[in-house]
Design a protein around this motif. Structure first.
Motif, short mmCIF file in Angstrom:
data_model
loop_
_atom_site.label_atom_id
_atom_site.label_comp_id
_atom_site.label_asym_id
_atom_site.label_seq_id
_atom_site.Cartn_x
_atom_site.Cartn_y
_atom_site.Cartn_z
N ALA A 1 -125.41 34.09 90.68
CA ALA A 1 -125.31 34.68 91.63
C ALA A 1 -125.09 36.08 91.97
N LYS A 2 -124.59 37.05 90.92
CA LYS A 2 -125.70 38.30 91.35
C LYS A 2 -126.48 38.75 91.53
N SER A 3 -126.91 38.52 90.35
CA SER A 3 -128.40 38.51 90.54
C SER A 3 -129.32 39.12 91.45
N ARG A 4 -129.15 37.56 92.49
CA ARG A 4 -129.73 36.80 93.16
C ARG A 4 -129.42 37.49 94.16
N GLY A 5 -128.38 38.29 94.27
CA GLY A 5 -127.85 38.99 95.96
C GLY A 5 -126.99 37.27 96.27
N ALA A 6 -126.17 36.56 95.55
CA ALA A 6 -126.03 36.05 96.17
C ALA A 6 -124.35 36.33 97.35
N ARG A 7 -124.50 35.58 98.77
CA ARG A 7 -123.12 36.40 99.42
C ARG A 7 -122.50 34.72 99.17
N SER A 8 -122.51 33.59 99.73
CA SER A 8 -122.34 32.40 99.70
C SER A 8 -123.21 30.54 98.80
N VAL A 9 -121.74 30.49 97.88
CA VAL A 9 -122.44 29.23 96.63
C VAL A 9 -121.87 27.99 97.73
N ALA A 10 -122.98 26.45 97.73
CA ALA A 10 -122.56 25.55 98.21
C ALA A 10 -122.29 24.69 97.18
N LYS A 11 -120.86 24.46 97.10
CA LYS A 11 -120.53 23.31 95.22
C LYS A 11 -120.45 22.35 96.10
N GLY A 12 -121.27 21.03 95.27
CA GLY A 12 -120.77 19.41 95.18
C GLY A 12 -119.64 19.42 94.78
N LYS A 13 -119.39 18.53 94.23
CA LYS A 13 -118.03 17.92 93.14
C LYS A 13 -118.60 18.37 91.98
N SER A 14 -117.94 18.60 91.79
CA SER A 14 -117.65 18.93 89.76
C SER A 14 -116.29 19.15 89.32
N PHE B 1 -123.97 24.69 104.42
CA PHE B 1 -125.17 24.84 103.66
C PHE B 1 -126.08 25.23 103.80
N LEU B 2 -126.63 26.27 105.44
CA LEU B 2 -127.99 27.06 105.62
C LEU B 2 -128.03 28.25 105.36
N ALA B 3 -125.85 28.52 104.90
CA ALA B 3 -126.03 30.03 104.92
C ALA B 3 -126.27 30.23 103.04
N ALA B 4 -125.84 29.11 102.42
CA ALA B 4 -125.38 28.86 101.13
C ALA B 4 -127.19 29.64 100.47
N ASP B 5 -127.16 31.08 99.32
CA ASP B 5 -128.06 30.66 98.90
C ASP B 5 -128.81 29.74 97.15
N ILE B 6 -126.91 29.94 97.01
CA ILE B 6 -126.93 28.71 95.60
C ILE B 6 -126.59 27.47 95.57
N GLY B 7 -126.60 27.01 95.52
CA GLY B 7 -126.46 25.52 95.28
C GLY B 7 -125.45 25.13 94.02
N GLN C 1 -128.35 20.85 96.68
CA GLN C 1 -129.21 21.09 95.28
C GLN C 1 -130.61 21.14 96.35
N ILE C 2 -130.23 20.67 97.99
CA ILE C 2 -132.20 21.24 98.13
C ILE C 2 -132.28 21.96 99.21
N LEU C 3 -131.10 22.16 99.97
CA LEU C 3 -131.01 23.77 101.15
C LEU C 3 -131.49 24.86 99.97
N PRO C 4 -130.29 25.17 99.45
CA PRO C 4 -130.44 26.32 98.78
C PRO C 4 -131.38 27.29 97.63
N ARG C 5 -131.91 28.39 98.02
CA ARG C 5 -132.83 28.59 97.11
C ARG C 5 -132.41 28.57 95.51
N VAL C 6 -131.56 28.37 95.17
CA VAL C 6 -131.55 28.51 93.42
C VAL C 6 -130.20 27.13 93.70
#
Ligand code: SF4
Lengths: 262, 479
Positions: B101-114, B200-206, B233-238
């Motif tokens: 996340a850091k190396s991709r400069g991510a500021r927010s992560v959208a999480k599915g249930k895990s 979701f739309l703002a998340a850099d990583i899912g 898993q579809i919307l974010p870049r990673v």
């Protein structure tokens, strides 16, 4: 009835009376003897203490094995081992083989021993083919399916079959009759408040059934439920199913006082 | 977030749970809904029991060849353009994801249930790195707002009532009209959806978990009822899949077989509403999908379970049926267990993952009623495995000294029948005498654990064996 089965040979049954029945409610043991003798068995009571389950369930395999060996020796010369308890019956029939599974000699012996072990009521119905009993009990009863009997030994229909033949008895199936009563051996003492919550749910179902008497096939569960009903001031009586099937219901119910002598 | 683990305080947790009226009310739903639904759907499928056997056998086969299938899976993921990261511990797993996340400069992560992301403490690790983790599953979202841990593996907010959720939304979503109607579950869901959409739309990583990882195709599969997994898993870049190593199945067909028992056992549905398969990053002609696809495979103690007496626990497909049917879970709920995995499966798994010295209560706090085993879709002998933990505790002298001493004393007598009969004969007659006219004890020295909750029925009088002996002697005299 004669002491012979269809093949003309004697059916020798060793009664594993169980430690709780031995100590707390011998009447259940005598009811078991009567039911077995009425069905044509020759009953003996080999010297015994306990089946070893408390040690087994506490993780003490060494003592559990020692006690299991003692039981297998004591009951070596009977055709069947019968217990008025699904829990102790399950210990012998399901768990003794587990205790000896890594011991080639004892493994086979424990499996053979397990195969000749039965819970009382299912033995009467499934092995001896008993379909009815000579008894009367003019009350509405609820029947609790104790866990080990139900899930380890498939005891479910057999007690209901025989209860249906008891004159005057009316079975009131209660909600969640197959849900644990919260006894669980040492659990009832170690996690007393959780056990208390579980038995409260159970006695609520018993009360809601409108039954006069609660029956089950395991004295541990019965003492738990009877103790809770008594604590709550309930009028519901509690007995082991064998007492009713044998028509031996003169003794006061579990946790009840003997009537004042005149 | 609760400071994990609180498993050593299981007793205190349980006591608090029993006294919590709101919690008890919410647990009522578990007791009724899940059980009735599973029973109905199982009854409708004649081959359900056979499917359970197949599911068990399949899981056993996978565990016996786990290394082979994991390597095959890894190859397929790489072939499809993804990356595989191996994490031996929880810390490693979190670090891998945080670094990504850091190396991709991510500021927010959208999480599915895990659940495994709970296990590795991912949210806290992200937060420490200044990255916001947004839970997108409704239940997870609610408990995240409340700063709580999940209390159930498939229904994380099952400890809450509708009014608790409504109160939480009103507390947090202060920008929405005060007089809005939140009296229906649908209105709560709609409000959460609207709030989450922007995130979701703002998340850099899912980040998603996985119900299954398919070796033949390198696919990860998740099932949800809200479709939030798809968006994560579809919307974010990673897209990062985090899964424990035993989630592998050989083929898509095998996964289909397990799906048939999973939803039925879990929620009583024939299938979950959404079954989402993802394989690698977006290809040139794909309409959507992430640019990067990573899988983090977490061991965290599982390979130690292989070949041990606890291996069967790794068959688990996380359906939750065992806790749905557990009288102890019904009484105290999931938080009392004090770590990620509650109920019977937690009572076996938690000691394996965090140590039996910390989680020793869990395998002991069971009546061994066996209802969990009777509903487990992969037929894990949960009571037997709990008993194995009790054996380990006994061997390592972890069980309390008082109960060991009591057990030892009892066993001493139980192994000496003549002495046993003598001592119990005396004791029982004394007890019967003490209870004469009452039939029971309201309290009794040394029995306070019992009498705290219920009366102790008194013995009838002489022991059965004493009476039997006397009777036999009389009969012999007569004959
Ligand atoms: S142990 Fe069995 S019943 Fe429990 S969650 Fe796992 S698969 Fe489901």
């Amino acid at each position: 009835m004669s002491d012979q089965n269809k093949a003309g040979t004697e059916v020798r049954v060793g009664l594993l009376v169980t430690c709780l029945v031995d100590l707390f409610r011998p009447g259940i043991g005598f009811a078991a003897v009567k039911l077995l003798e009425d069905a044509g068995c020759v009953v003996s009571v080999p010297s015994q203490t306990c089946c070893g389950q408390p040690a087994f369930n506490s993780g003490d395999r060494a003592n559990a094995r020692a006690i299991a060996l003692q039981v297998m020796d004591a009951f070596a010369n009977v055709d069947y081992v019968v217990a008025p308890s699904g829990s102790c019956g399950g210990m012998l029939a399901r768990h003794y083989p587990e205790l000896f599974e890594d011991d080639p000699a004892l493994s086979a012996r424990s499996r053979a021993f397990a195969a000749k072990t039965h819970e009382l009521v299912s033995f009467l119905v499934d092995v001896l083919g008993v379909q009815s009993v000579q008894a009367a009990f003019p009350h509405a009863v609820a029947y609790h399916d104790s866990c080990s009997g139900l899930r380890e030994l498939n005891v479910r229909d057999q007690p209901r079959t025989l209860l249906a033949s008891v004159a005057g008895l009316q079975l009131r199936e209660m909600k969640d009759s197959d849900v644990c009563c919260g006894f669980g051996g040492a659990f009832a003492v170690k996690y007393s408040d959780i056990s208390g919550a579980i038995v409260s749910s159970k006695t609520a179902c018993v009360e809601a059934s409108g039954a006069h008497t609660l029956l089950a096939g395991d004295l541990g569960c019965l003492m738990n439920m009877a103790g809770k009903l008594a604590r709550d001031g309930s009028k519901i009586e509690v007995r082991h199913v064998a007492e009713v099937l044998a028509g031996m219901t003169d003794a006061p119910p579990i946790a009840a006082a003997a009537p004042e002598k005149a | 977030m609760t400071a994990y683990p609180t498993s050593p305080q299981f007793r205190e947790n349980a006591r608090a749970a029993l006294a919590d009226g709101q919690l008890q009310k919410a647990l009522g739903n578990v007791r009724t809904n899940f059980i009735a639904k599973r029973a109905a759907v199982a009854d409708r499928l004649p081959e359900f029991e056979a499917l359970r056997d197949q599911a068990r056998d399949l899981r056993d086969h996978v565990l016996a060849h786990l290394d082979v299938y994991l390597e095959a899976y890894e190859r397929k993921v790489i072939e499809s353009g993804g990356h595989v990261h191996w994490a031996r511990t929880a810390e490693e797993a979190s670090r891998i994801i945080v670094d990504l996340a850091k190396s991709r400069g991510a500021r927010s992560v959208a999480k599915g249930k895990s659940m495994v992301s709970e296990e590795i403490g991912l949210n806290a690790a992200l937060e420490r790195a200044g990255i916001k983790a947004v839970e997108t599953d409704l239940g997870e979202y609610i408990i995240q707002l409340r700063g709580e841990a999940p209390s159930h593996i498939i229904a994380p907010a099952v400890h809450l009532n509708q009014e608790d959720v409504e109160a939480e939304f009103r507390r947090v979503h202060t920008w929405l009209p005060k007089d809005r109607d939140l009296s229906e579950p649908e209105s709560l869901l709609a409000e959460a959806r609207a709030e989450l959409r922007a995130k979701f739309l703002a998340a850099d990583i899912g980040v998603t978990g996985a119900n299954f990882l398919v070796a033949e195709t390198g696919t990860s599969i998740i099932v949800t009822n809200e479709g939030n997994g798809d968006l994560s898993q579809i919307l974010p870049r990673v897209h990062v899949v985090v899964a424990s190593i035993e989630k592998i199945v050989p083929t898509l067909e095998d996964a289909a077989g397990l799906l048939r028992v999973l939803a039925r056992s879990a929620t009583g549905q024939e299938m979950s509403v959404y079954t989402t398969l993802s394989t690698g990053p977006r290809r040139a002609d794909d309409l959507d999908g992430p640019q990067e696809y990573h899988v983090v495979l977490v061991d965290n103690g599982r390979s130690n379970m292989l070949g041990s007496e606890f291996e069967e626990m790794l068959r688990c497909i996380r359906c939750g049926a065992c806790m749905n049917h557990c009288p102890v879970y019904h009484a105290v709920g999931g938080h009392a267990y004090g770590w990620v995995y509650p109920g019977p499966m937690g009572a076996v798994l938690t000691p394996s993952l965090i140590g039996v010295d910390k989680a020793g209560h869990l395998p002991n706090a069971s009546t061994f009623c066996g209802r969990c085993e009777s509903v487990c879709p992969v037929r894990i002998p949960l009571p037997k495995l709990m008993r194995h933990w009790r054996e380990r505790e006994f061997e390592r002298h972890l069980s309390p000294a008082v109960s060991r001493a009591g057990l030892g004393l009892w066993a001493f007598f139980a192994r000496r029948p003549a002495l046993y009969r003598f001592v119990t004969g005396l004791t029982i007659r004394a007890l019967a005498w003490a209870a004469r006219g009452k039939g029971r004890f309201k309290s009794l020295p040394l029995a306070s654990g019992w009498t705290a909750q219920r009366d102790l029925p008194a013995p009838q009088g002489q022991t059965f064996q004493a009476q039997w002996k006397a009777q036999q002697a009389k009969q012999r005299k007569r004959s």
